[in-house]
Design a protein around this motif. Structure first.
Motif, mmCIF file in Angstrom:
data_model
loop_
_atom_site.group_PDB
_atom_site.id
_atom_site.type_symbol
_atom_site.label_atom_id
_atom_site.label_comp_id
_atom_site.label_asym_id
_atom_site.label_seq_id
_atom_site.Cartn_x
_atom_site.Cartn_y
_atom_site.Cartn_z
ATOM 1 N N LEU A 438 0.779 -1.162 0.084
ATOM 2 C CA LEU A 438 -0.042 0.039 0.329
ATOM 3 C C LEU A 438 0.926 1.370 0.135
ATOM 4 C CD1 LEU A 438 -2.650 -1.054 2.684
ATOM 5 C CD2 LEU A 438 -3.132 -0.557 -0.021
ATOM 6 N N THR A 439 1.843 1.227 0.712
ATOM 7 C CA THR A 439 2.654 2.472 0.960
ATOM 8 C C THR A 439 3.441 2.836 -0.494
ATOM 9 O OG1 THR A 439 4.749 0.916 1.623
ATOM 10 C CG2 THR A 439 3.495 2.553 3.324
ATOM 11 N N LYS A 440 3.851 1.545 -1.351
ATOM 12 C CA LYS A 440 4.279 1.814 -2.639
ATOM 13 C C LYS A 440 3.403 2.323 -3.777
ATOM 14 C CE LYS A 440 8.223 -1.588 -2.425
ATOM 15 N NZ LYS A 440 8.678 -3.082 -2.926
ATOM 16 N N LEU A 441 2.183 1.830 -3.424
ATOM 17 C CA LEU A 441 1.021 2.476 -4.479
ATOM 18 C C LEU A 441 0.874 3.853 -3.912
ATOM 19 C CD1 LEU A 441 -1.743 -0.241 -4.125
ATOM 20 C CD2 LEU A 441 -0.263 0.212 -6.023
ATOM 21 N N GLU A 442 1.086 4.287 -2.898
ATOM 22 C CA GLU A 442 0.916 5.742 -2.568
ATOM 23 C C GLU A 442 2.276 6.524 -2.918
ATOM 24 O OE1 GLU A 442 -1.593 7.375 -1.383
ATOM 25 O OE2 GLU A 442 -2.850 5.435 -1.262
ATOM 26 N N GLY A 443 3.372 5.680 -3.760
ATOM 27 C CA GLY A 443 4.556 6.484 -3.970
ATOM 28 C C GLY A 443 5.704 6.644 -3.114
ATOM 29 N N TYR A 444 5.473 6.159 -1.808
ATOM 30 C CA TYR A 444 6.555 6.115 -0.869
ATOM 31 C C TYR A 444 7.738 5.092 -1.201
ATOM 32 C CZ TYR A 444 3.513 9.017 1.823
ATOM 33 O OH TYR A 444 2.540 10.111 2.392
ATOM 34 N N SER A 445 8.984 5.443 -1.086
ATOM 35 C CA SER A 445 9.895 4.374 -1.256
ATOM 36 C C SER A 445 11.058 5.027 -0.433
ATOM 37 C CB SER A 445 10.432 4.379 -2.753
ATOM 38 O OG SER A 445 10.844 5.867 -3.037
ATOM 39 N N PRO A 446 11.895 3.887 -0.139
ATOM 40 C CA PRO A 446 13.026 4.599 0.959
ATOM 41 C C PRO A 446 13.996 5.167 0.121
ATOM 42 C CG PRO A 446 13.176 2.028 0.478
ATOM 43 C CD PRO A 446 11.842 2.743 -0.105
ATOM 44 N N SER A 447 14.583 6.295 0.878
ATOM 45 C CA SER A 447 15.654 7.249 0.100
ATOM 46 C C SER A 447 17.055 6.509 0.393
ATOM 47 C CB SER A 447 15.668 8.523 0.831
ATOM 48 O OG SER A 447 16.634 9.357 0.361
ATOM 49 N N THR A 448 17.623 6.010 -0.885
ATOM 50 C CA THR A 448 18.898 5.329 -0.795
ATOM 51 C C THR A 448 19.920 5.992 -1.344
ATOM 52 O OG1 THR A 448 18.426 4.276 -2.613
ATOM 53 C CG2 THR A 448 17.791 3.128 -0.738
ATOM 54 N N GLU A 449 19.446 7.363 -1.468
ATOM 55 C CA GLU A 449 20.708 8.130 -2.310
ATOM 56 C C GLU A 449 22.023 8.569 -1.548
ATOM 57 O OE1 GLU A 449 17.746 9.349 -1.520
ATOM 58 O OE2 GLU A 449 17.768 11.245 -0.762
ATOM 59 N N THR A 450 21.599 8.311 -0.253
ATOM 60 C CA THR A 450 22.893 8.841 0.732
ATOM 61 C C THR A 450 23.786 7.681 1.075
ATOM 62 O OG1 THR A 450 21.551 8.211 2.607
ATOM 63 C CG2 THR A 450 21.641 10.476 2.113
ATOM 64 N N GLN A 451 25.147 7.959 1.048
ATOM 65 C CA GLN A 451 26.133 6.964 1.380
ATOM 66 C C GLN A 451 25.954 6.089 2.361
ATOM 67 O OE1 GLN A 451 29.705 9.287 0.634
ATOM 68 N NE2 GLN A 451 29.641 8.716 -1.591
ATOM 69 N N LEU A 452 25.540 7.083 3.545
ATOM 70 C CA LEU A 452 25.191 6.195 4.968
ATOM 71 C C LEU A 452 24.370 5.242 4.785
ATOM 72 C CD1 LEU A 452 25.586 6.087 7.745
ATOM 73 C CD2 LEU A 452 23.969 7.563 8.237
ATOM 74 N N LEU A 453 23.154 5.569 3.931
ATOM 75 C CA LEU A 453 22.248 4.194 3.873
ATOM 76 C C LEU A 453 22.632 3.324 3.178
ATOM 77 C CD1 LEU A 453 18.637 6.065 3.512
ATOM 78 C CD2 LEU A 453 19.388 4.612 5.323
ATOM 79 N N GLN A 454 23.383 3.502 2.051
ATOM 80 C CA GLN A 454 24.127 2.376 1.376
ATOM 81 C C GLN A 454 24.814 1.621 2.137
ATOM 82 O OE1 GLN A 454 26.264 4.306 -1.831
ATOM 83 N NE2 GLN A 454 24.303 5.128 -2.787
ATOM 84 N N THR A 455 25.471 2.238 3.011
ATOM 85 C CA THR A 455 26.592 1.428 4.256
ATOM 86 C C THR A 455 25.676 0.323 4.953
ATOM 87 O OG1 THR A 455 28.056 3.212 4.207
ATOM 88 C CG2 THR A 455 28.268 1.742 5.970
#
Length: 462
Positions: A438-455
């Motif tokens: 349902l969250t994806k249908l609403e257009g929500y997605s995790p922000s993975t552009e930062t290098q910390l999240l990639q780590t």
């Protein structure tokens, strides 16, 4: 607890008690023999082999049953971390007195065997050995470390039953026990009944308030203290800093200086932590200079705090100078430097430092793991990150699982990452999938552009 085989020095205890040698020893000058044995033990108190030899001599001259000799032997075995010998000696003693019980309980606590200490105390109470303040204080130490609230309450009841009264050392341990176990009302009741509520007692109560986030109450307790030494000032500064009151903590440090109280190493670690979190580089530099004026010894804890402060406040070069000047470096010191280098994008230097750490046979922990992977993310070195994860895996090091909790109908449910023990897990995971869809249908997605999240993604994969 498993008891290893004890050398023949103590093994003789099992068959000498009824021998003719002991009856013949009555003709010996027992007081002088005892004095000689005890003097020898005092002279050789740091050498386990010598203590064992003296023990053998005590068995030969039949002083091994003397309560004074037994007490000294048991105390020294505990002090020298020979807990197996101490336990064997204790169990070979008929009708041990309260002093022997207390010595072994203290030994167990020092060795981290808190459960054994509690068991031994229960054994002593069940065998009608008359308790004293020292025995009670010793077992309360075990209760504090073990957070054994139930055992502590039983001991508290026995204190009144045996008519010991509220001895100061017992009261202080009870206040600490109740506070550490979250029973602050009970801690306050014990504190209020103390005949002498001195600055030590108030400092303990103040620290407990800060431990539970009760900042105003902690400061109020501090204001009630008339005699404030460096320990007391450090406790209030530490409590404020730990609870995010960084500026107030630094204000207390300034007031401490105005009152003419000399800070100690722990004080400086606390204020440097505040500077680090505030990004107050100039204040951190001034504190570093002030430390030199106070002739404070830069031990590994102070050095780690300085390295952390400089690296987080932007001066990575000064952090490196301090690190290179250190003669002895441990895992936390390397971690501070690796994390600092990663923070400043110096991925190659961080990785080289990690290799040096492994070369020095220092075992990395989860903080090292995060620091190195963070360095890899800054430098785009994902191949090396994979090698790091493999190295950590072989070393048995893993990230602590994420944890969350929710209260439903007055019942607390805890969930750990990868945990499948919950009885309603199938329904829970099914509902989570629905919510995720349902969250994806609403257009929500995790922000993975930062290098910390990639780590962090790499950590999760591991």
């Amino acid at each position: 607890m498993s008891i290893s085989t004890v050398p023949s020095v103590t093994g003789i205890l099992n068959h000498t008690s009824n021998s003719n040698s002991y009856s013949k020893s009555k003709s010996y000058d027992i007081p002088n023999l005892r004095k000689n044995i005890i003097n020898l033990l005092h002279q050789n108190h740091n050498n386990l082999k010598h203590v064992q030899s003296i023990h053998a001599k005590a068995i030969k001259n039949a002083t091994q049953k003397d309560p004074f000799v037994l007490f000294q032997l048991l105390r020294l075995y505990c002090k020298l971390n020979s807990i197996d010998h101490a336990t064997k000696l204790f169990h070979c003693t008929q009708n041990p007195n309260v002093y022997l019980y207390t010595s072994l309980i203290d030994g167990y606590v020092s060795y981290g065997l808190y459960h054994d200490a509690l068991k031994l105390y229960t054994h002593m109470a069940n065998h009608d050995v008359l308790l004293d303040n020292y025995a009670v204080t010793s077992v309360l130490k075990a209760c504090v470390f073990q957070r054994a609230l139930g055992n502590g309450r039983e001991v508290h009841g026995q204190v009144f039953k045996n008519g010991l009264g509220l001895d100061r050392s017992i009261a202080l341990k009870l206040v600490e026990l109740y506070g550490k176990c979250g029973e602050l009302d009970d801690a306050r009741k014990v504190f209020d009944k103390m005949p002498e509520r001195d600055f030590v007692a108030r400092t303990i109560l103040m620290g407990l308030c800060f431990d539970h986030g009760m900042v105003e109450e902690g400061v109020r307790e501090f204001d009630e203290i008339n005699t404030r030494d460096a320990v007391c000032w450090t406790a209030v500064i530490d409590g404020l800093v730990r609870n995010g009151e960084l500026n107030k903590g630094l204000e207390m440090f300034r007031e401490m200086q105005v009152k003419g109280v000399k800070p100690n190493e722990v004080t400086f670690v606390c204020v440097l932590s505040a500077c680090s979190q505030l990004g107050a580089l100039e204040l951190g530099r001034w504190i570093h200079m002030y430390m030199r004026r106070c002739n404070v010894k830069v031990n590994r804890f102070v050095a780690g705090a300085l390295i952390n402060m400089y690296s987080r406040c932007g001066d990575i070069d000064e952090a490196l100078v301090l690190f290179n000047e250190m003669k002895v470096k441990d895992v936390p010191t390397y971690n501070s430097m690796i994390v600092g280098l990663a923070l400043h994008g110096k991925s190659i230097a961080a990785i080289e430092l990690f290799r040096e750490m492994l070369y020095m046979n220092l075992r990395p922990n989860s903080i090292t793991f995060v620091g190195v992977l963070n360095a890899c993310s800054h430098g785009g070195r994902w191949n090396y990150a994979a090698q790091v994860r493999e190295t950590m895996g072989k070393g048995g090091i893993s990230k602590e699982p994420g944890c969350s909790s929710i209260e439903v109908n007055s019942v607390l449910h805890e969930f750990f990452a990868g945990d499948v023990r919950h009885p309603e897990r199938e329904r829970i995971y099914k509902k989570l999938k629905e919510l995720n869809y349902l969250t994806k249908l609403e257009g929500y997605s995790p922000s993975t552009e930062t290098q910390l999240l990639q780590t962090l993604e790499c950590i999760i994969e591991f």
